[in-house]
Design an enzyme around this catalytic site. Sequence first.
Site, PDB file in Angstrom:
ATOM      1  N   ILE A 193       0.849  -1.203   0.000  1.00 20.79           N
ATOM      2  CA  ILE A 193       0.000   0.000   0.000  1.00 20.79           C
ATOM      3  C   ILE A 193       0.885   1.254   0.000  1.00 20.79           C
ATOM      4  O   ILE A 193       0.645   2.195  -0.774  1.00 20.79           O
ATOM      5  CB  ILE A 193      -0.969  -0.014   1.209  1.00 20.79           C
ATOM      6  CG1 ILE A 193      -1.947  -1.187   1.067  1.00 20.79           C
ATOM      7  CG2 ILE A 193      -1.732   1.314   1.292  1.00 20.79           C
ATOM      8  CD1 ILE A 193      -2.833  -1.444   2.269  1.00 20.79           C
TER       9      ILE A 193
ATOM     10  N   ALA B  36      -4.146   3.167   8.125  1.00 20.79           N
ATOM     11  CA  ALA B  36      -3.626   1.844   8.507  1.00 20.79           C
ATOM     12  C   ALA B  36      -4.401   1.309   9.710  1.00 20.79           C
ATOM     13  O   ALA B  36      -5.408   0.606   9.536  1.00 20.79           O
ATOM     14  CB  ALA B  36      -2.133   1.947   8.767  1.00 20.79           C
ATOM     15  N   ARG B  37      -3.974   1.656  10.916  1.00 23.41           N
ATOM     16  CA  ARG B  37      -4.691   1.261  12.129  1.00 23.41           C
ATOM     17  C   ARG B  37      -4.537   2.381  13.159  1.00 23.41           C
ATOM     18  O   ARG B  37      -3.436   2.925  13.343  1.00 23.41           O
ATOM     19  CB  ARG B  37      -4.114  -0.034  12.716  1.00 23.41           C
ATOM     20  CG  ARG B  37      -4.451  -1.295  11.931  1.00 23.41           C
ATOM     21  CD  ARG B  37      -5.942  -1.639  12.001  1.00 23.41           C
ATOM     22  NE  ARG B  37      -6.258  -2.879  11.314  1.00 23.41           N
ATOM     23  CZ  ARG B  37      -6.641  -2.977  10.036  1.00 23.41           C
ATOM     24  NH1 ARG B  37      -6.751  -1.879   9.283  1.00 23.41           N
ATOM     25  NH2 ARG B  37      -6.942  -4.152   9.513  1.00 23.41           N
TER      26      ARG B  37
ATOM     27  N   GLU C 226     -12.471   1.689  17.317  1.00 25.88           N
ATOM     28  CA  GLU C 226     -13.581   1.816  16.357  1.00 25.88           C
ATOM     29  C   GLU C 226     -14.801   1.028  16.839  1.00 25.88           C
ATOM     30  O   GLU C 226     -14.630  -0.054  17.395  1.00 25.88           O
ATOM     31  CB  GLU C 226     -13.121   1.291  14.989  1.00 25.88           C
ATOM     32  CG  GLU C 226     -12.024   2.162  14.409  1.00 25.88           C
ATOM     33  CD  GLU C 226     -11.419   1.584  13.135  1.00 25.88           C
ATOM     34  OE1 GLU C 226     -11.935   0.573  12.628  1.00 25.88           O
ATOM     35  OE2 GLU C 226     -10.428   2.157  12.651  1.00 25.88           O
TER      36      GLU C 226
ATOM     37  N   HIS D 240     -13.224   4.171   8.397  1.00 28.00           N
ATOM     38  CA  HIS D 240     -12.482   2.965   7.982  1.00 28.00           C
ATOM     39  C   HIS D 240     -12.939   2.498   6.590  1.00 28.00           C
ATOM     40  O   HIS D 240     -13.482   1.392   6.436  1.00 28.00           O
ATOM     41  CB  HIS D 240     -12.637   1.856   9.024  1.00 28.00           C
ATOM     42  CG  HIS D 240     -11.545   0.820   8.944  1.00 28.00           C
ATOM     43  ND1 HIS D 240     -10.999   0.226  10.041  1.00 28.00           N
ATOM     44  CD2 HIS D 240     -10.897   0.288   7.874  1.00 28.00           C
ATOM     45  CE1 HIS D 240     -10.074  -0.651   9.660  1.00 28.00           C
ATOM     46  NE2 HIS D 240      -9.994  -0.620   8.345  1.00 28.00           N
TER      47      HIS D 240
HETATM   48  C1  8YV Z   1     -11.088  -3.882   6.364  1.00 28.47           C
HETATM   49  C2  8YV Z   1      -8.737  -3.265   6.289  1.00 28.47           C
HETATM   50  O1  8YV Z   1     -10.663  -5.119   6.793  1.00 28.47           O
HETATM   51  O2  8YV Z   1      -7.807  -4.869   4.859  1.00 28.47           O
HETATM   52  C3  8YV Z   1      -7.698  -4.247   5.894  1.00 28.47           C
HETATM   53  O3  8YV Z   1      -6.739  -4.401   6.657  1.00 28.47           O
HETATM   54  O4  8YV Z   1      -8.572  -2.533   7.183  1.00 28.47           O
HETATM   55  C4  8YV Z   1     -10.023  -3.204   5.550  1.00 28.47           C
HETATM   56  O5  8YV Z   1      -9.949  -3.738   4.296  1.00 28.47           O
HETATM   57  C5  8YV Z   1     -12.307  -4.007   5.562  1.00 28.47           C
HETATM   58  O6  8YV Z   1     -12.726  -2.718   5.358  1.00 28.47           O
HETATM   59  C6  8YV Z   1     -13.389  -4.791   6.183  1.00 28.47           C
HETATM   60  O7  8YV Z   1     -13.981  -4.047   7.208  1.00 28.47           O
END
Ligand code: 8YV
Length: 308
Positions: free
Chosen positions: A145, A225-226, A254, A272
């Site tokens: 990414i 990201a997170r 979240e 998200h």
């Molecule tokens: C979510 C994501 O998982 O792929 C990831 O790591 O954060 C996202 O793709 C997806 O939005 C499902 O909620």
Amino acid sequence: MKILAPRRFPGPAWDELADVEYYEGPLPGPRPDIEALAVVGETIDAPMLERFPNLRLVANYGAGYDGIDVVACAAAGVPVTNTPGVLDAATADLTLALILATRRRVVESDSFVRAGRWGTDWASTTLLAQDASGATLGIVGLGHIGTAVARRARGFDLRLLYTQREHLAETEERKLGVEFRALDDLLREADIVTLHVPLKADTEGLLDRRRLALLRDGSCLVNTARGAIVDEDALVEELASGRIRAGLDVFAHEPDVPQQLLELPNVVLTPHLGSATWETREAMTRVLVDNLKAAAAGKELPNPVYPS
Ligand code: 8YV
């Protein structure tokens, strides 16, 4: 193979699965009949695995699998898969959207128009922002990414710095047009910082209070990201002071977003949505279903995830 899922996943591939049970609310259990879990952010740890003694797969819908204790799954002999590769472009697109929206005050401008202020409050200094073109972008984590972000950012004439554990080879750096910096140096130098590392023990709180203080005055932080990669309380304080701007797609708890952020004009907030396009979500379903079908057939899993 009996699969437990929280919902249907978008796209036609999902209908290829024969035996799916849906649940509402928290994961049920004990359920010895369930052989595979399709999960989106649920916590899968040792106590949860005990509820599903005959599990043959935990299939994560998403690239990031920080909710899954991969070590506990390995100890229980349960493989884990994710859906990498197909969501890099969508997440990079949203990152660029947040960079531009934050830098050019797009959301504040939208509110200005909707509030009917154009006719009364507009002057040649109204909503002045900062150029994206020519600014320095610091990419934290140049994986799939981060690399997709770098490619797009070059089209906006951004100067590119990156940081990660391993330097790229010089030829790779030249090809992408990126220069390596240690994390602290990158934070001191960049006008815009964007995060693209997975959430792991060594990245949780990576941007702590001390590091957030290194960000330049007027700089902007983008996180697709997170949330837990950043000390969220310290970030809220920096943003409340007005010293920096931020474009945030992810949060530490979240769906909770710190109340203070909702009041601030210097933050752009999205829920998200990194992978949230029809094309990408359907492609993620395709990968998820391929993982589930491989497990059902006892074949090699296309996207296994291992403890690291
Ligand atoms: C979510 C994501 O998982 O792929 C990831 O790591 O954060 C996202 O793709 C997806 O939005 C499902 O909620």
